[in-house]
Each structure stands twice: as structure tokens, then as C-alpha cells.
Design a protein around this motif. Sequence first.
Motif, PDB file in Angstrom:
ATOM      1  N   THR A 157       5.698  -1.546  -1.897  1.00  0.00           N
ATOM      2  CA  THR A 157       7.123  -1.839  -1.971  1.00  0.00           C
ATOM      3  C   THR A 157       7.871  -1.133  -0.840  1.00  0.00           C
ATOM      4  OG1 THR A 157       6.973  -2.151  -4.352  1.00  0.00           O
ATOM      5  CG2 THR A 157       9.167  -1.752  -3.446  1.00  0.00           C
ATOM      6  N   ALA A 158       7.513   0.117  -0.581  1.00  0.00           N
ATOM      7  CA  ALA A 158       8.170   0.862   0.504  1.00  0.00           C
ATOM      8  C   ALA A 158       7.941   0.166   1.849  1.00  0.00           C
ATOM      9  CB  ALA A 158       7.659   2.298   0.548  1.00  0.00           C
ATOM     10  N   ALA A 174       4.328   1.635  -5.324  1.00  0.00           N
ATOM     11  CA  ALA A 174       5.336   2.322  -4.508  1.00  0.00           C
ATOM     12  C   ALA A 174       5.074   2.149  -3.016  1.00  0.00           C
ATOM     13  CB  ALA A 174       5.377   3.802  -4.873  1.00  0.00           C
ATOM     14  N   GLY A 203       8.160  -2.961  -7.525  1.00  0.00           N
ATOM     15  CA  GLY A 203       7.356  -1.757  -7.651  1.00  0.00           C
ATOM     16  C   GLY A 203       6.238  -1.891  -8.668  1.00  0.00           C
ATOM     17  N   LYS A 204       6.522  -2.594  -9.765  1.00  0.00           N
ATOM     18  CA  LYS A 204       5.486  -2.782 -10.784  1.00  0.00           C
ATOM     19  C   LYS A 204       4.364  -3.685 -10.279  1.00  0.00           C
ATOM     20  CE  LYS A 204       8.307  -1.977 -14.827  1.00  0.00           C
ATOM     21  NZ  LYS A 204       8.870  -2.523 -16.048  1.00  0.00           N
TER      22      LYS A 204
END
Length: 119
Positions: A10-11, A7, A2-3
Amino acid sequence: MGKLYGAEGTARWIELRTARRFEEARAFSRTLLAEVAAARDLDPKELLAEAIRANYEAVFAAMPTPAWCTYGNVDARSSGRTTCPKACRWSTAASRRSTASGSGSSAAGSAAGAAAIRT
């Protein structure tokens, strides 16, 4: 992840993996890594190594000392060993067997596949 990827990125990666579209997920991850690295004017391998190192530092800071560490299936062994505090020891098959037979107790401390066993 995520970093590094945010978001949304990553999703999407999780969606691909969950759908068992592994080749597409790997390609997507490589593309995201290249884009993020280019935006930061870094080599993708350097960016990934830095993210892994930072993750190990956070894990080791939360672990009890002394601790025995074992490798998981996704560990970057060189990063783990170079960021591991002196009180952390990497286990061998023999030390894992003796701990499993009752000479130690399990402890939480998992990230990037690392596990700790209190001695």
C-alpha cells in the motif's frame, strides 16, 4: 487497500500515486491483486468484490438510520446497493437538491466514496 496489499504494498502504491505516476501505480496494483488472489486461490475480481463488500458492510454498520447515501467517484454501485441496510436510501439529484436547500443535515459516514445525509 492495506488489508489486501499489506502495509508495504500500500505504501508503494501511495508513493506512485503521490508522484503522479498513475500508469505505474495501476500496473503495480493489478500485479499485487493478482499475486494476493493467487495466494488465496481466488479470481482477482472475486477477491476485490469481497473486499469492497466487506468495506461497505463496515460503513453501513457505522451510519445512522435512516440515512441517504450518495455515490462518490470510486463506488462499486452494485456492492453498495446489495449490502445497504433497508433503512438506507440512495439519493437522486432531486433529493440531494432538497437536502442542500435545508430540509436535512449532513452526517459523517464516508468510506469507498459513500456519504450519508441524515433525514
